[in-house]
Design a protein around this motif. Structure first.
Motif, PDB file in Angstrom:
ATOM      1  N   ARG A   1       0.518  -1.302   0.015  1.00 37.40           N
ATOM      2  CA  ARG A   1      -0.042  -0.126   0.019  1.00 37.40           C
ATOM      3  C   ARG A   1       0.996   1.324   0.403  1.00 37.40           C
ATOM      4  NH1 ARG A   1      -4.885   2.088   1.347  1.00 37.40           N
ATOM      5  NH2 ARG A   1      -4.741   4.436   2.822  1.00 37.40           N
ATOM      6  N   ARG A   2       1.849   1.603   1.134  1.00 40.86           N
ATOM      7  CA  ARG A   2       2.790   2.445   1.167  1.00 40.86           C
ATOM      8  C   ARG A   2       3.319   2.465  -0.627  1.00 40.86           C
ATOM      9  NH1 ARG A   2       0.767   4.771   4.884  1.00 40.86           N
ATOM     10  NH2 ARG A   2       1.701   4.168   7.307  1.00 40.86           N
TER      11      ARG A   2
ATOM     12  N   ALA B   1       2.607   1.947  -3.361  1.00 42.29           N
ATOM     13  CA  ALA B   1       1.952   2.262  -4.780  1.00 42.29           C
ATOM     14  C   ALA B   1       0.993   3.731  -4.583  1.00 42.29           C
ATOM     15  CB  ALA B   1      -0.385   1.608  -4.534  1.00 42.29           C
ATOM     16  N   GLU B   2       1.527   4.155  -2.431  1.00 39.35           N
ATOM     17  CA  GLU B   2       0.062   5.909  -2.708  1.00 39.35           C
ATOM     18  C   GLU B   2       1.674   6.200  -3.554  1.00 39.35           C
ATOM     19  OE1 GLU B   2       0.944   5.865   1.152  1.00 39.35           O
ATOM     20  OE2 GLU B   2      -1.525   5.239   2.141  1.00 39.35           O
ATOM     21  N   ARG B   3       3.296   6.404  -3.795  1.00 44.11           N
ATOM     22  CA  ARG B   3       4.141   6.973  -5.082  1.00 44.11           C
ATOM     23  C   ARG B   3       4.285   6.077  -5.697  1.00 44.11           C
ATOM     24  NH1 ARG B   3       7.069   5.006   0.322  1.00 44.11           N
ATOM     25  NH2 ARG B   3       8.675   3.530  -0.443  1.00 44.11           N
ATOM     26  N   THR B   4       3.672   5.477  -6.890  1.00 45.00           N
ATOM     27  CA  THR B   4       4.247   4.778  -7.322  1.00 45.00           C
ATOM     28  C   THR B   4       2.986   5.337  -8.332  1.00 45.00           C
ATOM     29  OG1 THR B   4       5.643   3.592  -6.154  1.00 45.00           O
ATOM     30  CG2 THR B   4       5.597   2.749  -9.067  1.00 45.00           C
TER      31      THR B   4
ATOM     32  N   GLY C   1      -0.280   1.968  -9.426  1.00 41.39           N
ATOM     33  CA  GLY C   1      -1.476   2.524  -9.207  1.00 41.39           C
ATOM     34  C   GLY C   1      -3.143   2.169 -10.844  1.00 41.39           C
TER      35      GLY C   1
ATOM     36  N   ARG D   1     -11.929  -0.785   0.783  1.00 46.07           N
ATOM     37  CA  ARG D   1     -10.575   0.147   0.384  1.00 46.07           C
ATOM     38  C   ARG D   1     -10.852   0.922   1.367  1.00 46.07           C
ATOM     39  NH1 ARG D   1     -11.084   2.044  -5.903  1.00 46.07           N
ATOM     40  NH2 ARG D   1      -9.299   0.341  -6.804  1.00 46.07           N
TER      41      ARG D   1
ATOM     42  N   ALA E   1      -8.059   2.156   4.179  1.00 45.26           N
ATOM     43  CA  ALA E   1      -7.105   2.928   4.981  1.00 45.26           C
ATOM     44  C   ALA E   1      -7.188   3.421   6.228  1.00 45.26           C
ATOM     45  CB  ALA E   1      -8.170   4.342   4.136  1.00 45.26           C
TER      46      ALA E   1
ATOM     47  N   ASP F   1      -0.106   4.638  11.803  1.00 46.74           N
ATOM     48  CA  ASP F   1       0.421   6.593  11.963  1.00 46.74           C
ATOM     49  C   ASP F   1       0.138   7.008  13.281  1.00 46.74           C
ATOM     50  OD1 ASP F   1       0.844   5.880   9.369  1.00 46.74           O
ATOM     51  OD2 ASP F   1      -0.653   7.200   8.095  1.00 46.74           O
TER      52      ASP F   1
ATOM     53  N   HIS G   1       5.672   7.881   8.298  1.00 49.33           N
ATOM     54  CA  HIS G   1       6.498   6.315   7.230  1.00 49.33           C
ATOM     55  C   HIS G   1       7.102   6.334   7.702  1.00 49.33           C
ATOM     56  CE1 HIS G   1       6.584   4.174   3.354  1.00 49.33           C
ATOM     57  NE2 HIS G   1       8.018   5.266   3.251  1.00 49.33           N
TER      58      HIS G   1
END
Length: 296
Positions: A117-118, A120-123, A127, A171, A175, A182, A218
Motif C-alpha cells: 500500500r505504501r 502504491a501511494e508513491r508509484t 496505481g 478500500r 485505509a 500512523d 512512514h
C-alpha cells in the motif's frame, strides 16, 4: 509411508519461490524505491531466472501488488461457493471477502499488504496496474454472480454497483486499518524518535531529518518491516545508512512501540464499512453553517 507425488513437491517449491519474490521485492522497493530496483537485481537476489519470474508474475508492478491481488483472488474463489442465504448482494460479497481474509496468513500477509500500500501511494505505475486488476476482478465477480444467481440481465446496473460498493468499502476499511500505524506512531511521538536513534547509534537529528523528508509515520512504518538502514534509504538522507548499526526488526519495532494492525482488525473495519453503505447513500446536501460541513 509413501513419498508425496512429484507434482505436489513442485507446487510447494513454486509457492516458496513466489513468496520469496514477493517478500524480497517489497523490501527492496521500500528500501531503494520502486524505480531503483531492476528486475535483474530482484531475480539475482532471490537466485531465480527471469524466465522463472515471468512464469509467476507479469511485471514488477504485478509482484509489488501481490498482497492485494491475493485476497481478491481468494474472494473470487469464495464467491463460487458462498451460501446466498437470502442475503442482499453486498452482504453476500462481504461474507465472501471476510472468508478470503481468513485465508490470508496473518503474520506475513498484513506486513506485505502495508508495504504494498505504501509503495502504491508513491508509484503511479502500481496505481495503474491496480486499476486494471480491479476492473478484471469486477468482471470475473459479475460473471460468477450471473452464472450462480442469474444476476446479469442486460442493462441491469445493480450487480455492478453492488460489487463497486463492496470494493469501495474494502478500500475504506484498509485505509483506516493502515492509519492505525500512523496513530501508534503519533502516540510514540518524539520519545519514539529518540528510541530509534539510540537503537541505531545515530543522532536524534539524523532520524528526525529522515522523518522530515519521508514523514514520521512512514519512517516508523518502514522501521517495523526493515532495519534503520532501510529507513535511511527510504528517507533519502545521505550518510545516515553508513553510520547505522541495524538492530533486529523485532527489537526496533518494540522500541518504537508500534505494532501492525492485524487481519482481525481489518475484518472488523470491513464489517463496519459495509454496514455504513446504506447510510452513505442517504446523505443529503444542503446549506452549511459557517462551522459545519455541507452535509446533513
Amino acid at each position: 509411508m509413501t513419498a508425496a507425488p512429484p507434482s505436489s513437491l513442485r507446487e510447494r517449491k513454486k509457492r516458496r519461490t513466489r513468496q520469496a519474490l514477493i517478500d524480497t521485492a517489497l523490501e527492496l522497493f521500500t528500501r531503494r524505491g520502486f524505480g531503483g530496483v531492476t528486475l535483474d537485481e530482484l531475480c539475482e537476489e532471490v537466485e531465480v531466472s527471469k524466465r522463472t519470474f515471468f512464469r509467476t508474475f507479469t511485471s514488477k508492478e504485478d509482484v509489488a501488488m501481490a498482497p492485494h491481488q491475493d485476497v481478491w483472488r481468494a474472494f473470487l474463489e469464495e464467491l463460487e461457493t458462498v451460501d446466498p442465504g437470502g442475503l442482499p448482494l453486498v452482504e453476500l460479497g462481504r461474507d465472501a471477502l471476510l472468508a478470503a481474509l481468513e485465508r490470508m496468513d496473518d503474520e506475513g500477509w498484513t506486513r506485505r499488504l502495508l508495504l504494498s500500500r505504501r509503495l502504491a501511494e508513491r508509484t503511479p505505475s502500481m496505481g495503474a496496474h491496480g486499476l486494471q486488476f480491479c476492473e478484471a476482478t469486477t468482471q470475473e465477480a459479475l460473471e460468477i454472480l450471473d452464472r450462480r444467481f442469474g444476476l446479469g440481465a442486460p442493462g441491469d446496473l445493480r450487480p455492478r454497483l453492488a460489487v463497486d460498493m463492496l470494493i469501495a468499502a474494502f478500500r475504506g476499511a484498509v485505509a483506516g486499518w493502515a492509519a492505525q500505524v500512523d496513530g501508534a506512531v503519533g502516540e510514540a511521538g518524539a520519545a519514539g524518535v529518540g528510541d530509534a536513534a539510540r537503537v541505531a547509534g545515530v543522532g536524534v537529528a539524523d532520524v528526525a531529518g529522515a522523518a522530515a523528508v519521508a514523514g514520521v509515520a512512514h519512517v516508523a512504518h518502514v522501521a517495523h518491516v526493515a532495519d534503520v538502514a532501510d529507513v535511511a534509504g527510504v528517507a533519502g538522507v545521505a550518510g545516515v545508512a553508513d553510520r547505522v548499526e541495524p538492530p533486529s526488526r523485532q527489537d526496533l519495532a518494540v522500541r518504537l512501540r508500534v505494532e501492525p494492525p492485524s487481519r482481525q482488525d481489518l475484518a472488523v473495519r470491513l464489517r463496519a464499512a459495509v454496514a455504513a453503505l446504506p447510510e452513505s447513500l442517504a446523505l443529503t446536501t444542503g446549506p452549511a453553517a459557517d462551522d459545519e460541513p455541507a452535509v446533513s
